[in-house]
Design a protein around this motif. Sequence first.
Motif, PDB file in Angstrom:
ATOM      1  N   LEU A  24      -1.438   2.369   0.776  1.00  0.00           N
ATOM      2  CA  LEU A  24      -0.988   2.368   2.174  1.00  0.00           C
ATOM      3  C   LEU A  24       0.064   1.301   2.432  1.00  0.00           C
ATOM      4  N   HIS A  25      -0.054   0.153   1.762  1.00  0.00           N
ATOM      5  CA  HIS A  25       0.864  -0.967   2.007  1.00  0.00           C
ATOM      6  C   HIS A  25       1.698  -1.221   0.761  1.00  0.00           C
ATOM      7  N   MET A  26       2.934  -0.731   0.785  1.00  0.00           N
ATOM      8  CA  MET A  26       3.806  -0.895  -0.370  1.00  0.00           C
ATOM      9  C   MET A  26       5.191  -1.385   0.046  1.00  0.00           C
ATOM     10  N   PRO A  27       5.911  -2.058  -0.874  1.00  0.00           N
ATOM     11  CA  PRO A  27       7.273  -2.496  -0.562  1.00  0.00           C
ATOM     12  C   PRO A  27       8.230  -1.315  -0.486  1.00  0.00           C
ATOM     13  N   ARG A  28       9.354  -1.544   0.164  1.00  0.00           N
ATOM     14  CA  ARG A  28      10.463  -0.594   0.301  1.00  0.00           C
ATOM     15  C   ARG A  28      10.149   0.566   1.242  1.00  0.00           C
ATOM     16  N   LEU A  29       8.952   1.123   1.135  1.00  0.00           N
ATOM     17  CA  LEU A  29       8.589   2.201   2.063  1.00  0.00           C
ATOM     18  C   LEU A  29       7.063   2.264   2.152  1.00  0.00           C
ATOM     19  N   PRO A  30       6.489   1.963   3.341  1.00  0.00           N
ATOM     20  CA  PRO A  30       5.028   1.976   3.484  1.00  0.00           C
ATOM     21  C   PRO A  30       4.439   3.354   3.195  1.00  0.00           C
ATOM     22  N   GLY A  31       3.135   3.360   2.922  1.00  0.00           N
ATOM     23  CA  GLY A  31       2.452   4.589   2.552  1.00  0.00           C
ATOM     24  C   GLY A  31       2.559   5.717   3.559  1.00  0.00           C
ATOM     25  N   LEU A  32       2.462   5.404   4.849  1.00  0.00           N
ATOM     26  CA  LEU A  32       2.536   6.463   5.860  1.00  0.00           C
ATOM     27  C   LEU A  32       3.928   7.091   5.911  1.00  0.00           C
TER      28      LEU A  32
END
Length: 213
Positions: free
Chosen positions: A50-58
């Motif tokens: 859900l919480h990732m760099p460059r582009l969040p999971g949602l």
Amino acid sequence: MADDHPVVRIGVRNMLQADENLDVVGEAGDGDEAITQTLELLPDVLLLDLHMPRLPGLEATRSIMSGSPTVKIILLTSTISTQQIIEALQIGARGIVLKDALTEHLTSAIRAVASGDYWIGGRRVVNLVGALHELMQQAAVPERKTFGLTPREMEVVGCIVEGCSNRDIARQFSLSEETVKRHLSNIFDKTGVSTRLELAMFAIAHQLVALQN
């Protein structure tokens, strides 16, 4: 599988490779890479942090759903609010698995979504409309603040609001007066008040007790 922490990816990969019915076809370390690999490899199920760099999971979920709506996405997360769960399901996610429950729930969640069902709240869900309705009801109820008070301390607070003495409280809950004093001391520390009157006013102001008409 997409997660920005290599240790998590290694752990999940090892867990899945232990199941002969599951194959890990690709890995990604951020949201953009997750989208690229998913659209290229077209996995049956995507595990997406859900919480990732460059582009969040949602946001990644939105992009993947528009480009490849047949991919079934399970979001992995340490924490998630009810509102985020609702949003995730509405944009196409099929499941949510908490990272502290990966060992217990992940393979069951994968099987559930692969078969066409959903995985919400640690269980298989067949009726998405019903599950969303329950979640929306939960989201509509503001979370009650307890300031770290234990259930027993909350009961003591209720007695203080009613004007009970330490002796009254001790009798009601079969405690010693010394134990009641300890509870009160802990309650004062947690709420930042120093007298019984201040505690009663604090409890009423923060809706720690239900007032009787």
